[in-house]
Design a protein around this motif. Sequence first.
Motif, PDB file in Angstrom:
ATOM      1  N   ASP A  80      38.897  52.535  30.165  1.00  0.00           N
ATOM      2  CA  ASP A  80      40.273  52.106  29.869  1.00  0.00           C
ATOM      3  C   ASP A  80      40.998  51.664  31.136  1.00  0.00           C
ATOM      4  O   ASP A  80      41.727  50.650  31.116  1.00  0.00           O
ATOM      5  N   LYS A  99      44.855  38.630  36.186  1.00  0.00           N
ATOM      6  CA  LYS A  99      45.176  37.219  35.921  1.00  0.00           C
ATOM      7  C   LYS A  99      46.579  36.841  36.370  1.00  0.00           C
ATOM      8  O   LYS A  99      46.888  35.659  36.523  1.00  0.00           O
ATOM      9  N   TYR A 100      47.439  37.848  36.601  1.00  0.00           N
ATOM     10  CA  TYR A 100      48.803  37.545  37.044  1.00  0.00           C
ATOM     11  C   TYR A 100      48.802  37.153  38.521  1.00  0.00           C
ATOM     12  O   TYR A 100      48.110  37.754  39.340  1.00  0.00           O
ATOM     13  N   ALA A 154      32.564  47.068  32.590  1.00  0.00           N
ATOM     14  CA  ALA A 154      33.852  46.407  32.363  1.00  0.00           C
ATOM     15  C   ALA A 154      34.291  45.633  33.606  1.00  0.00           C
ATOM     16  O   ALA A 154      34.941  44.589  33.506  1.00  0.00           O
ATOM     17  N   ARG A 202      41.506  44.747  34.595  1.00  0.00           N
ATOM     18  CA  ARG A 202      41.000  43.409  34.263  1.00  0.00           C
ATOM     19  C   ARG A 202      42.083  42.547  33.603  1.00  0.00           C
ATOM     20  O   ARG A 202      42.136  41.336  33.812  1.00  0.00           O
ATOM     21  N   ASP A 203      42.942  43.205  32.834  1.00  0.00           N
ATOM     22  CA  ASP A 203      44.028  42.460  32.182  1.00  0.00           C
ATOM     23  C   ASP A 203      45.088  42.012  33.180  1.00  0.00           C
ATOM     24  O   ASP A 203      45.735  40.974  32.988  1.00  0.00           O
ATOM     25  N   LYS A 204      45.279  42.793  34.260  1.00  0.00           N
ATOM     26  CA  LYS A 204      46.359  42.511  35.199  1.00  0.00           C
ATOM     27  C   LYS A 204      45.963  41.499  36.285  1.00  0.00           C
ATOM     28  O   LYS A 204      46.834  40.916  36.924  1.00  0.00           O
ATOM     29  N   THR A 212      34.599  40.591  35.719  1.00  0.00           N
ATOM     30  CA  THR A 212      35.730  40.236  36.593  1.00  0.00           C
ATOM     31  C   THR A 212      35.241  39.960  38.012  1.00  0.00           C
ATOM     32  O   THR A 212      35.734  39.049  38.691  1.00  0.00           O
ATOM     33  N   ARG A 233      39.648  48.291  32.212  1.00  0.00           N
ATOM     34  CA  ARG A 233      40.104  47.236  31.307  1.00  0.00           C
ATOM     35  C   ARG A 233      41.554  46.854  31.610  1.00  0.00           C
ATOM     36  O   ARG A 233      41.926  45.669  31.566  1.00  0.00           O
ATOM     37  N   GLU A 234      42.356  47.875  31.913  1.00  0.00           N
ATOM     38  CA  GLU A 234      43.757  47.605  32.268  1.00  0.00           C
ATOM     39  C   GLU A 234      43.825  46.779  33.544  1.00  0.00           C
ATOM     40  O   GLU A 234      44.627  45.834  33.650  1.00  0.00           O
TER      41      GLU A 234
END
Length: 548
Positions: A102, A112-113, A138, A108-110, A142, A105-106
């Motif tokens: 988790d 891109k900013y 995960a 990996r989501d950030k 990236t 994954r968090e």
Amino acid sequence: MAYVALYRAYRPKAFDEVAGQKVIIRTLQNALMHDKIQHAYLFSGPRGTGKTSIAKIFAKAVNCLSPVHGSPCNSCDVCKGIDRGDIPDVIEIDAASNNGVDEIRELRDKVKYMPSVGKFKVYIIDEVHMLTPGAFNALLKTLEEPPKHVIFILATTEVHKIPPTILSRCQRFDFKNIEIRDMVEKLDEIVKKEQISITKDAIIAIAENAEGGLRDAISLLDQAISYAEEEITEEDVHQVSGSVSKKALTDILLAIIHKEISKAIVILKDLLADGKEISRIVTDLILALRDILLEKTIEVDIPKYKDIVNIFPIEKVYFYLDVLNKCQQDMKWTHQKRAYVELALIKMMEHQNLKQIDFEATILDLKQSIQELKEVNKNQPVVAQQTTLEPLVTVKDVQKILNNGDKDKKQTLISGWSYLKNYPKDHLKMAAYLLYQGELEAVSDYMLVVYDDINICKQMYDPEVVEQVLEIINNKNKLIKGYYAILKSDWLVIKEIYSDLYIKKGQKKPKLPPHDFKLYKDLIKEEKESETISLAKDYFGDKVKIKE
């Protein structure tokens, strides 16, 4: 203001403040100057060697507004903000406590900013080997194709736990233990700035105890400051760290080389009473012997045992290391660690292999002394001289005793051997005690007695001693006509050869090959007193006679 630990206060903020790791720093600086920045780096190596510090400096350098030769300027708003932790573009993650799928994954989501202030977002993931297999999976995608504005720096002390798929996507840097001289230099800088009173030996002791980790060295310095009353001494450092002082190690090694068993055991007992751990004592002894070996073979920067290094033959050092290494392994499986160490110390002084080592060392010393005499003679005027060396004992003498051995006579003499230790007749006490220190190995009309010390062998050939020994042995019955004394190392060689000829080859009266027992009468005629004679006197002692 709350006290700040020294290792935090002196964490490097620029590449030129880092101790050691010169190759890594140069590579990173060149990459920054030539704009060849990778998207993922892996910093691996022992703790306290600068992995996280260099990662932070690199993060500042890639975002610095005015970099200088690939280093951050440390004066622009971005550098200052990163140092204060105000800029969110540099993110430190502790993988030991954020190791799940988790969390990754968090992350990996950030990624891109876009960065908020600098040019790059830099993710420093410490102890990355603690991530779970799922978390690594995960992270994998990236790492393979990260956004152009993202840099990953993975730091680990256990690189073997990193999956190959992750390793192949990173530029890897292996950090080495920091050299003692680099740590000493850094510690000198700190104590001067902090105005700490400390001896040079104490600084060196701190660096050695840190075992290559600068952070450990600075923490130990901090601890020593709290412990010491005024000036920090080497002994203070050993007390704080639990290590054994150079003096104690020197004392115990001298006791071993001089075969003083009681003294060695007492030193060990005192060290344990002083709170030293038994395993640490063994480790420090191994390290001390390592230092002696290095000082004997190469030129070291900071020699520690230069006063005693020459009395330790290399072969003995190897033997001692073998004994201690085996002891160290055995100690892992027992609760009786002290007994194992005491037995190891005794083995280092009494083992049979030492006899052969001593024999080989004696031969080497003799060859070296002869070579020195030859070198001196080159610079001396030529004088008429005649030197003959008459042996005190020959291999034929020993062969005759062995071939005509009398077991009953030998048993009779051995049965009364202990009586020699406290012989009742005052004028014979010394001769009796000299005889008692030897081991009776064979008897015919003559005795063969062996000794560990060549000087005692020589004493046994003194005419007065010979006369007194014969008086002692032939007190009641005339058992022998005389005797021969030889070194035990020589006896072991002769015994093995004789046994091979007698048992394996079936020779009833074996004929021994030539052998030099290194026991001579020295006759030197018509030789002028010179430096050569002085050297001969130093080596051969009172046996040297000079006739005008």
